[in-house]
Design an enzyme around this catalytic site. Structure first.
Site, PDB file in Angstrom:
ATOM      1  N   GLU A   1       0.726  -1.161   0.045  1.00 28.55           N
ATOM      2  CA  GLU A   1       0.064  -0.004   0.233  1.00 28.55           C
ATOM      3  C   GLU A   1       0.790   1.308  -0.036  1.00 28.55           C
ATOM      4  OE1 GLU A   1      -2.305  -3.383   1.675  1.00 28.55           O
ATOM      5  OE2 GLU A   1      -0.274  -2.403   1.944  1.00 28.55           O
TER       6      GLU A   1
ATOM      7  N   ARG B   1       9.524 -13.133   0.928  1.00 31.34           N
ATOM      8  CA  ARG B   1       8.258 -11.941   1.043  1.00 31.34           C
ATOM      9  C   ARG B   1       9.104 -11.386   2.511  1.00 31.34           C
ATOM     10  NH1 ARG B   1       5.458  -7.918  -1.353  1.00 31.34           N
ATOM     11  NH2 ARG B   1       3.780  -7.236   0.027  1.00 31.34           N
TER      12      ARG B   1
ATOM     13  N   GLY C   1      13.566  -3.806   0.409  1.00 32.14           N
ATOM     14  CA  GLY C   1      13.325  -2.572  -0.717  1.00 32.14           C
ATOM     15  C   GLY C   1      14.074  -2.696  -1.967  1.00 32.14           C
TER      16      GLY C   1
ATOM     17  N   ASN D   1       2.109  -8.648  -6.667  1.00 36.79           N
ATOM     18  CA  ASN D   1       1.909  -7.649  -7.649  1.00 36.79           C
ATOM     19  C   ASN D   1       3.036  -8.256  -8.749  1.00 36.79           C
ATOM     20  OD1 ASN D   1       1.547  -5.851  -9.677  1.00 36.79           O
ATOM     21  ND2 ASN D   1       2.346  -4.012  -8.472  1.00 36.79           N
ATOM     22  N   PRO D   2       2.559  -8.572  -9.857  1.00 36.90           N
ATOM     23  CA  PRO D   2       3.444  -9.113 -11.069  1.00 36.90           C
ATOM     24  C   PRO D   2       4.066  -8.045 -11.882  1.00 36.90           C
ATOM     25  CG  PRO D   2       1.175  -9.663 -11.681  1.00 36.90           C
ATOM     26  CD  PRO D   2       1.018  -9.057 -10.152  1.00 36.90           C
ATOM     27  N   LEU D   3       3.133  -6.684 -11.912  1.00 36.36           N
ATOM     28  CA  LEU D   3       3.377  -5.480 -12.663  1.00 36.36           C
ATOM     29  C   LEU D   3       4.828  -5.112 -12.641  1.00 36.36           C
ATOM     30  CD1 LEU D   3       0.039  -3.745 -12.443  1.00 36.36           C
ATOM     31  CD2 LEU D   3       0.939  -5.031 -14.171  1.00 36.36           C
ATOM     32  N   GLU D   4       5.567  -5.153 -11.578  1.00 33.61           N
ATOM     33  CA  GLU D   4       6.719  -4.313 -11.299  1.00 33.61           C
ATOM     34  C   GLU D   4       7.838  -5.234 -12.250  1.00 33.61           C
ATOM     35  OE1 GLU D   4       6.874  -4.177  -7.111  1.00 33.61           O
ATOM     36  OE2 GLU D   4       6.208  -1.995  -7.140  1.00 33.61           O
TER      37      GLU D   4
END
Length: 436
Positions: free
Chosen positions: A76, A284, A323, A348-351
């Site tokens: 978030e 993670r 990070g 999230n796979p977008l990165e």
């Protein structure tokens, strides 16, 4: 923006429901504090610091007013930071306070924005604690990121006529069913929200079923699609004088137990046929770094935490820091995105996709269903559930580089077709003006 301030007083039943919830929360406080202390030992030491902020005792910002944005944790925070960066581009002097629930979220906020925003932990959701938060920050508007709603926070803002909205809102069927069971508490809270900026049509319909009005809802799309172009992202310098040009690099990102087992099983099957294969393994949660390190101790491992440099003999680069995942994606040829074989909802796979990397995911993607299924429909994601599935997928990509490149480009195209959520959200909430 729709105003929430044509106020009707709560009914007696609604007041009793909120009062019962507040008493229940108060009774839980000793357990919640114990949980923080336990997590500080078993997970992350940051949980035991700044505990007084959990009760609303927090340092006063250098400037009051402006926006208060609440985020739960790292995911978030990343979403909120994209919105915040856009706000700062319009008005570098914007006053913004960000609250988080977890110390990992706090650390990520510091990495991304430093001291450009004020940070404190969100208090436990008790009336007196939330009133202290609002008294201290004195926000002109409150934004809650994605899904976490606190009845007393919402009620405090509503009583003081401070608009409170959800941005990048999502509502899974599982969450909707839970909220239906506490409708006496949830429905009045929902009606006190100024606006709900939802990620997808599914989320729009779920909120409608729970009682949100059309005037409250706007389909702004998913802020996660609004990514920084790869040309502006700097890869992590862990190769030294060595080059990765001769290596095939597979990243397993944000993994959970038992996903490392499946990934390592596939890696063992593949490395005999492809000895130049390099695995980047990034669990993670930091509390699992030591556990995973023991599992891979018989491999030739380079560790990020020790600033190890990759050599020709390195088999696994272990991402045991926080990070730095986004700086590792540019090094990879393809990716597995965790939390998807393990039933965690899928990360999230977008990165990864923004770098033209084809991705594998398991079937548990209920946290980001629109993102994952849209990417899969366009050919950017391949579904896998076992080590054998991962082995077959990677083997096919290595043998057919054109297919690997095609699927990677499909991810980039999907992202390009879905950008614009940040600006949509700012317009919806009246924050697009440089004068905010």
């Amino acid at each position: 923006m729709q105003s929430q301030h044509q106020q009707r007083p709560d009914t007696l039943i609604q007041q009793l429901s909120l009062g019962a919830y507040s008493i229940f929360t108060l009774l839980l406080i000793p357990l919640l504090v114990c949980q923080l202390l336990i997590r500080s030992v078993t997970r992350f030491s940051g949980y035991r610091f700044r505990i007084k902020e959990r009760f609303g005792f927090m340092p006063k910002p250098s400037q009051c007013g402006g926006l208060l944005i609440h985020c739960v944790s790292v995911g978030e925070v990343v979403v909120a930071c994209r919105l915040i960066e856009s706000l700062f581009a319009k008005n570098p002097n914007a006053v913004i306070t960000v609250t988080t629930t977890t110390p990992t979220g706090s650390e990520r906020l510091l990495q991304l924005l430093g001291k450009r925003v004020h940070h404190c932990y969100i208090p436990y959701d008790m009336p007196f604690a939330m009133k202290r938060l609002i008294n201290c920050v004195q926000p002109s508007q409150v934004l809650v990121t994605e899904v976490e709603l606190w009845p007393n926070l919402v009620n405090t803002c509503w009583q003081r006529q401070i608009p409170i909205s959800i941005i990048n809102a999502r509502m899974t069927e599982r969450s909707a069913e839970r909220y239906k069971k506490i409708h006496l508490l949830f429905t009045p809270m929902l009606q006190k929200l100024s606006h709900i900026c939802v990620q997808s049509q599914r989320d729009y319909e779920q909120y409608q079923r729970l009682g949100a009005s059309e005037q409250q809802l706007t389909l702004t799309q998913n802020i996660k699609f609004d990514l920084t172009p790869p040309s502006l992202q700097k890869p992590l310098d862990i190769v030294g004088t060595h080059t990765l040009n001769q290596r095939v690099v597979f990243i397993a990102a944000s993994t959970h137990d038992p996903e490392e087992e499946a990934v390592l099983g596939a890696f063992d099957s593949l490395k005999t046929q492809y000895p130049n294969l390099l695995l980047i393994l990034v669990p993670r949660h930091p509390q699992r770094f030591d556990i995973v390190a023991k599992r891979i101790s018989h491999y030739r491992v380079a560790k990020l935490s020790q600033s190890d440099v990759i050599s020709d003999n390195t088999e696994i680069l272990f991402g045991d820091t926080l990070g730095q995942l986004n700086q590792l994606y540019p090094l990879a040829d393809f990716a597995f995105i965790g939390g998807s074989i393990a039933p965690k909802g899928g990360h999230n796979p977008l990165e990864a996709c923004i770098h033209g990397i084809p991705c594998m995911m398991g079937s548990h993607v209920y946290n980001n269903p629109y993102i994952c299924h849209t990417l899969a429909e366009n050919g950017a994601i391949t579904w896998v559930n076992t080590a054998d599935d991962i082995t077959r997928c990677i083997s096919q990509w290595i043998k057919t580089p054109a297919l690997c490149q095609q699927q990677g480009q499909a991810g980039i195209k999907t992202i390009q077709e879905n950008t614009g959520a940040v600006e949509n959200t700012l317009q919806c909430l009246g924050l697009a003006s440089p004068s905010i």
